[in-house]
Write a protein that holds these residues in place. Structure first.
Motif, short mmCIF file in Angstrom:
data_model
loop_
_atom_site.label_atom_id
_atom_site.label_comp_id
_atom_site.label_asym_id
_atom_site.label_seq_id
_atom_site.Cartn_x
_atom_site.Cartn_y
_atom_site.Cartn_z
N MET A 15 47.82 29.87 26.45
CA MET A 15 47.18 30.96 27.19
C MET A 15 48.21 32.08 27.31
N ALA A 16 47.87 33.24 26.79
CA ALA A 16 48.78 34.37 26.83
C ALA A 16 48.44 35.23 28.04
N ASP A 17 49.31 35.22 29.03
CA ASP A 17 49.09 36.07 30.20
C ASP A 17 49.67 37.43 29.94
N VAL A 18 48.84 38.45 30.17
CA VAL A 18 49.26 39.82 29.93
C VAL A 18 48.88 40.63 31.15
N ALA A 19 49.80 40.88 32.01
CA ALA A 19 49.53 41.74 33.15
C ALA A 19 49.72 43.17 32.67
N ILE A 20 50.30 44.00 33.46
CA ILE A 20 50.55 45.36 33.01
C ILE A 20 51.63 45.32 31.95
N SER A 21 51.32 45.90 30.82
CA SER A 21 52.25 45.87 29.69
C SER A 21 53.49 46.69 30.01
N PRO A 22 54.68 46.12 29.82
CA PRO A 22 55.89 46.87 30.12
C PRO A 22 56.17 47.98 29.11
N VAL A 23 55.63 47.86 27.90
CA VAL A 23 55.90 48.86 26.88
C VAL A 23 54.59 49.21 26.15
N PRO A 24 53.82 50.18 26.69
CA PRO A 24 52.61 50.59 25.99
C PRO A 24 52.94 51.10 24.59
N VAL A 25 51.99 51.02 23.69
CA VAL A 25 52.21 51.42 22.30
C VAL A 25 52.59 52.89 22.20
N SER A 26 51.87 53.74 22.90
CA SER A 26 52.11 55.18 22.84
C SER A 26 52.66 55.66 24.18
N PRO A 27 53.51 56.68 24.17
CA PRO A 27 53.97 57.25 25.45
C PRO A 27 52.82 57.92 26.21
N ASP A 28 51.68 58.11 25.55
CA ASP A 28 50.52 58.70 26.21
C ASP A 28 49.73 57.68 27.02
N ILE A 29 50.17 56.43 27.01
CA ILE A 29 49.57 55.37 27.83
C ILE A 29 50.61 54.91 28.84
N SER A 30 50.29 55.06 30.14
CA SER A 30 51.25 54.71 31.18
C SER A 30 50.97 53.34 31.78
N VAL A 31 49.73 52.87 31.73
CA VAL A 31 49.35 51.57 32.27
C VAL A 31 48.40 50.92 31.28
N MET A 32 48.61 49.63 31.05
CA MET A 32 47.71 48.90 30.17
C MET A 32 47.64 47.46 30.63
N GLN A 33 46.43 46.93 30.72
CA GLN A 33 46.21 45.55 31.13
C GLN A 33 45.06 45.01 30.29
N ALA A 34 45.15 43.75 29.89
CA ALA A 34 44.10 43.13 29.08
C ALA A 34 43.66 41.84 29.74
N GLY A 35 42.41 41.44 29.46
CA GLY A 35 41.95 40.18 30.01
C GLY A 35 40.49 39.92 29.79
N ILE A 36 39.99 38.97 30.59
CA ILE A 36 38.61 38.48 30.50
C ILE A 36 37.85 38.93 31.73
N ILE A 37 36.58 39.32 31.53
CA ILE A 37 35.73 39.75 32.65
C ILE A 37 34.41 39.01 32.62
N CYS A 38 33.74 39.00 33.77
CA CYS A 38 32.36 38.52 33.86
C CYS A 38 31.43 39.73 33.74
N PRO A 39 30.20 39.52 33.29
CA PRO A 39 29.32 40.64 32.97
C PRO A 39 28.96 41.51 34.17
N PRO A 40 29.17 42.81 34.05
CA PRO A 40 28.76 43.74 35.10
C PRO A 40 27.33 44.23 34.86
N GLN A 41 26.75 44.85 35.86
CA GLN A 41 25.42 45.46 35.75
C GLN A 41 25.53 46.70 34.87
N THR A 42 24.61 46.85 33.93
CA THR A 42 24.60 48.05 33.09
C THR A 42 23.69 49.10 33.70
#
Length: 179
Positions: A15-42
């Motif tokens: 299981m790869a835990d990824v909180a806020i990425s310490p080094v975003p790919v581009s300097p134009d990204i200051s915060v990045m987080q990835a993960g799993i979600i449950c379905p929201p209302q559309t």
């Protein structure tokens, strides 16, 4: 099916835990987080001609990540994606999100893309959710956000059979769909 927030404009495996990425790919990204979600209302949809469904769903409220894992169970209703924020005033519009995945559908599509944006005030969410059984494809999935030819960020996910990650397979309450 691909989703974007309307106000913001889806063997042994580690299981790869990824909180806020310490080094975003581009300097134009200051915060990045990835993960799993449950379905929201559309609340609607918008045309997305470079996707199999032809549209993306819009949501008003962004759901929280129920897990920061990048190993995703192939279960109807489960979503996975990225929350990103930019330091650029006004945000970044016209971001092309490219989702690559195992061959899908009758035409063996391996890539879908659509337009989204990255906000500056708070992280904006873009995610992929399994709405149809033809989408339940184990293997490597990648979400790449691009502005023109520049990669803003790229996040890899591994979709696996549900029995390999039972604690995540039932996280949204869809255990009855596993049989």
């Amino acid at each position: 099916m691909i989703y974007a927030a309307a106000l913001s404009v889806s063997a042994a495996f580690a299981m790869a835990d990824v909180a806020i990425s310490p080094v975003p790919v581009s300097p134009d990204i200051s915060v990045m987080q990835a993960g799993i979600i449950c379905p929201p209302q559309t609340v609607g949809s918008t045309p997305a001609p470079d996707t199999i469904a032809g549209t993306t769903h819009l949501i008003d409220e962004e759901p929280p990540f129920v897990s920061n894992a990048r190993v995703v169970p192939a279960v109807l209703g489960i979503g996975f994606g990225v929350k990103a924020q930019t330091p650029i005033a006004g945000g970044i519009n016209q971001v092309t999100m490219v989702v690559t995945h195992p061959a899908m559908g009758n035409e063996a599509v391996e890539s879908q893309s659509f337009l989204t944006r990255v906000n500056d005030v708070a992280p904006s969410l873009t995610f992929y959710q399994f709405d149809y059984s033809y989408e339940l494809l184990p293997g490597a999935w990648t979400m790449t956000a691009m502005r023109d030819e520049e990669v803003l960020y790229q996040v890899d996910f591994e979709v696996v059979p549900p029995h390999l990650v039972p604690e995540l397979a039932g996280v949204c309450g869809y255990l009855d769909l596993l049989s």
